[in-house]
Write a protein that holds these residues in place. Sequence first.
Motif, PDB file in Angstrom:
ATOM      1  N   GLU A   1       2.375  13.552  -9.073  1.00 33.33           N
ATOM      2  CA  GLU A   1       1.283  12.620  -9.326  1.00 33.33           C
ATOM      3  C   GLU A   1       1.671  11.202  -8.935  1.00 33.33           C
ATOM      4  O   GLU A   1       2.833  10.802  -9.035  1.00 33.33           O
ATOM      5  N   TYR A   2       0.666  10.450  -8.543  1.00 35.28           N
ATOM      6  CA  TYR A   2       0.838   9.043  -8.154  1.00 35.28           C
ATOM      7  C   TYR A   2       1.547   8.258  -9.251  1.00 35.28           C
ATOM      8  O   TYR A   2       2.436   7.460  -8.974  1.00 35.28           O
ATOM      9  N   GLN A   3       1.180   8.523 -10.512  1.00 32.15           N
ATOM     10  CA  GLN A   3       1.783   7.791 -11.631  1.00 32.15           C
ATOM     11  C   GLN A   3       3.257   8.124 -11.829  1.00 32.15           C
ATOM     12  O   GLN A   3       3.961   7.409 -12.531  1.00 32.15           O
ATOM     13  N   GLU A   4       3.736   9.189 -11.226  1.00 31.78           N
ATOM     14  CA  GLU A   4       5.139   9.580 -11.358  1.00 31.78           C
ATOM     15  C   GLU A   4       6.019   8.917 -10.299  1.00 31.78           C
ATOM     16  O   GLU A   4       7.225   9.130 -10.275  1.00 31.78           O
ATOM     17  N   THR A   5       5.402   8.134  -9.432  1.00 35.70           N
ATOM     18  CA  THR A   5       6.149   7.447  -8.371  1.00 35.70           C
ATOM     19  C   THR A   5       6.185   5.951  -8.672  1.00 35.70           C
ATOM     20  O   THR A   5       5.592   5.495  -9.646  1.00 35.70           O
ATOM     21  N   ASP A   6       6.823   5.203  -7.804  1.00 32.02           N
ATOM     22  CA  ASP A   6       6.844   3.748  -7.969  1.00 32.02           C
ATOM     23  C   ASP A   6       5.850   3.061  -7.039  1.00 32.02           C
ATOM     24  O   ASP A   6       5.865   1.852  -6.861  1.00 32.02           O
ATOM     25  N   ARG A   7       4.945   3.838  -6.459  1.00 33.16           N
ATOM     26  CA  ARG A   7       3.976   3.287  -5.505  1.00 33.16           C
ATOM     27  C   ARG A   7       3.059   2.250  -6.144  1.00 33.16           C
ATOM     28  O   ARG A   7       2.773   1.219  -5.539  1.00 33.16           O
ATOM     29  N   LEU A   8       2.587   2.519  -7.363  1.00 34.87           N
ATOM     30  CA  LEU A   8       1.684   1.581  -8.027  1.00 34.87           C
ATOM     31  C   LEU A   8       2.355   0.228  -8.212  1.00 34.87           C
ATOM     32  O   LEU A   8       1.775  -0.811  -7.914  1.00 34.87           O
ATOM     33  N   SER A   9       3.612   0.227  -8.661  1.00 33.45           N
ATOM     34  CA  SER A   9       4.295  -1.059  -8.854  1.00 33.45           C
ATOM     35  C   SER A   9       4.492  -1.794  -7.536  1.00 33.45           C
ATOM     36  O   SER A   9       4.422  -3.019  -7.501  1.00 33.45           O
ATOM     37  N   HIS A  10       4.711  -1.051  -6.454  1.00 33.38           N
ATOM     38  CA  HIS A  10       4.855  -1.692  -5.154  1.00 33.38           C
ATOM     39  C   HIS A  10       3.537  -2.313  -4.698  1.00 33.38           C
ATOM     40  O   HIS A  10       3.540  -3.413  -4.136  1.00 33.38           O
ATOM     41  N   VAL A  11       2.437  -1.627  -4.922  1.00 31.16           N
ATOM     42  CA  VAL A  11       1.130  -2.181  -4.550  1.00 31.16           C
ATOM     43  C   VAL A  11       0.856  -3.434  -5.378  1.00 31.16           C
ATOM     44  O   VAL A  11       0.472  -4.473  -4.840  1.00 31.16           O
ATOM     45  N   LEU A  12       1.062  -3.342  -6.678  1.00 30.80           N
ATOM     46  CA  LEU A  12       0.787  -4.486  -7.549  1.00 30.80           C
ATOM     47  C   LEU A  12       1.696  -5.674  -7.246  1.00 30.80           C
ATOM     48  O   LEU A  12       1.281  -6.822  -7.356  1.00 30.80           O
ATOM     49  N   ALA A  13       2.920  -5.412  -6.840  1.00 34.46           N
ATOM     50  CA  ALA A  13       3.885  -6.485  -6.564  1.00 34.46           C
ATOM     51  C   ALA A  13       3.495  -7.337  -5.361  1.00 34.46           C
ATOM     52  O   ALA A  13       3.920  -8.487  -5.255  1.00 34.46           O
ATOM     53  N   GLN A  14       2.671  -6.788  -4.488  1.00 32.54           N
ATOM     54  CA  GLN A  14       2.283  -7.560  -3.300  1.00 32.54           C
ATOM     55  C   GLN A  14       1.184  -8.577  -3.595  1.00 32.54           C
ATOM     56  O   GLN A  14       0.916  -9.456  -2.785  1.00 32.54           O
ATOM     57  N   PHE A  15       0.548  -8.484  -4.747  1.00 33.43           N
ATOM     58  CA  PHE A  15      -0.549  -9.391  -5.077  1.00 33.43           C
ATOM     59  C   PHE A  15      -0.030 -10.743  -5.548  1.00 33.43           C
ATOM     60  O   PHE A  15       0.963 -10.830  -6.253  1.00 33.43           O
ATOM     61  N   THR A  16      -0.756 -11.777  -5.148  1.00 33.63           N
ATOM     62  CA  THR A  16      -0.469 -13.129  -5.614  1.00 33.63           C
ATOM     63  C   THR A  16      -1.728 -13.667  -6.286  1.00 33.63           C
ATOM     64  O   THR A  16      -2.772 -13.011  -6.269  1.00 33.63           O
ATOM     65  N   SER A  17      -1.648 -14.850  -6.814  1.00 31.74           N
ATOM     66  CA  SER A  17      -2.826 -15.440  -7.452  1.00 31.74           C
ATOM     67  C   SER A  17      -3.925 -15.727  -6.433  1.00 31.74           C
ATOM     68  O   SER A  17      -5.084 -15.902  -6.794  1.00 31.74           O
ATOM     69  N   ASP A  18      -3.577 -15.733  -5.159  1.00 31.94           N
ATOM     70  CA  ASP A  18      -4.559 -15.965  -4.105  1.00 31.94           C
ATOM     71  C   ASP A  18      -5.200 -14.684  -3.569  1.00 31.94           C
ATOM     72  O   ASP A  18      -6.131 -14.747  -2.772  1.00 31.94           O
ATOM     73  N   THR A  19      -4.689 -13.533  -3.983  1.00 31.34           N
ATOM     74  CA  THR A  19      -5.248 -12.269  -3.513  1.00 31.34           C
ATOM     75  C   THR A  19      -6.624 -12.067  -4.133  1.00 31.34           C
ATOM     76  O   THR A  19      -6.784 -12.177  -5.346  1.00 31.34           O
ATOM     77  N   SER A  20      -7.596 -11.760  -3.314  1.00 30.30           N
ATOM     78  CA  SER A  20      -8.954 -11.565  -3.821  1.00 30.30           C
ATOM     79  C   SER A  20      -9.058 -10.240  -4.572  1.00 30.30           C
ATOM     80  O   SER A  20      -8.279  -9.302  -4.335  1.00 30.30           O
ATOM     81  N   ALA A  21     -10.026 -10.164  -5.445  1.00 37.84           N
ATOM     82  CA  ALA A  21     -10.264  -8.924  -6.194  1.00 37.84           C
ATOM     83  C   ALA A  21     -10.575  -7.790  -5.232  1.00 37.84           C
ATOM     84  O   ALA A  21     -10.095  -6.664  -5.399  1.00 37.84           O
ATOM     85  N   GLU A  22     -11.363  -8.069  -4.206  1.00 37.29           N
ATOM     86  CA  GLU A  22     -11.714  -7.038  -3.221  1.00 37.29           C
ATOM     87  C   GLU A  22     -10.472  -6.502  -2.517  1.00 37.29           C
ATOM     88  O   GLU A  22     -10.320  -5.297  -2.332  1.00 37.29           O
ATOM     89  N   ALA A  23      -9.554  -7.388  -2.149  1.00 38.18           N
ATOM     90  CA  ALA A  23      -8.318  -6.969  -1.486  1.00 38.18           C
ATOM     91  C   ALA A  23      -7.451  -6.133  -2.418  1.00 38.18           C
ATOM     92  O   ALA A  23      -6.814  -5.164  -1.987  1.00 38.18           O
ATOM     93  N   MET A  24      -7.425  -6.484  -3.699  1.00 31.55           N
ATOM     94  CA  MET A  24      -6.656  -5.708  -4.675  1.00 31.55           C
ATOM     95  C   MET A  24      -7.216  -4.298  -4.810  1.00 31.55           C
ATOM     96  O   MET A  24      -6.465  -3.314  -4.794  1.00 31.55           O
TER      97      MET A  24
END
Length: 69
Positions: A15-38
Amino acid sequence: MTDGIIEAKDSDGQEYQETDRLSHVLAQFTSDTSAEAMVTALTDDATTFGADMTPEEEDDITVVVVKVL
């Protein structure tokens, strides 16, 4: 997000939750990242990860992004 994201499975049944992919996706976001891009980044990564799921295994995907000012 709904379980359609975290329970997406790869071809090995992991499962996706069993990997570290979610944390990698979230780590790329900054305060300037739009909601749509997230939303796009998260749903694209989860659907790519679970691309081998059969139609019976597919689930809904809902993501809500809230920005705190």
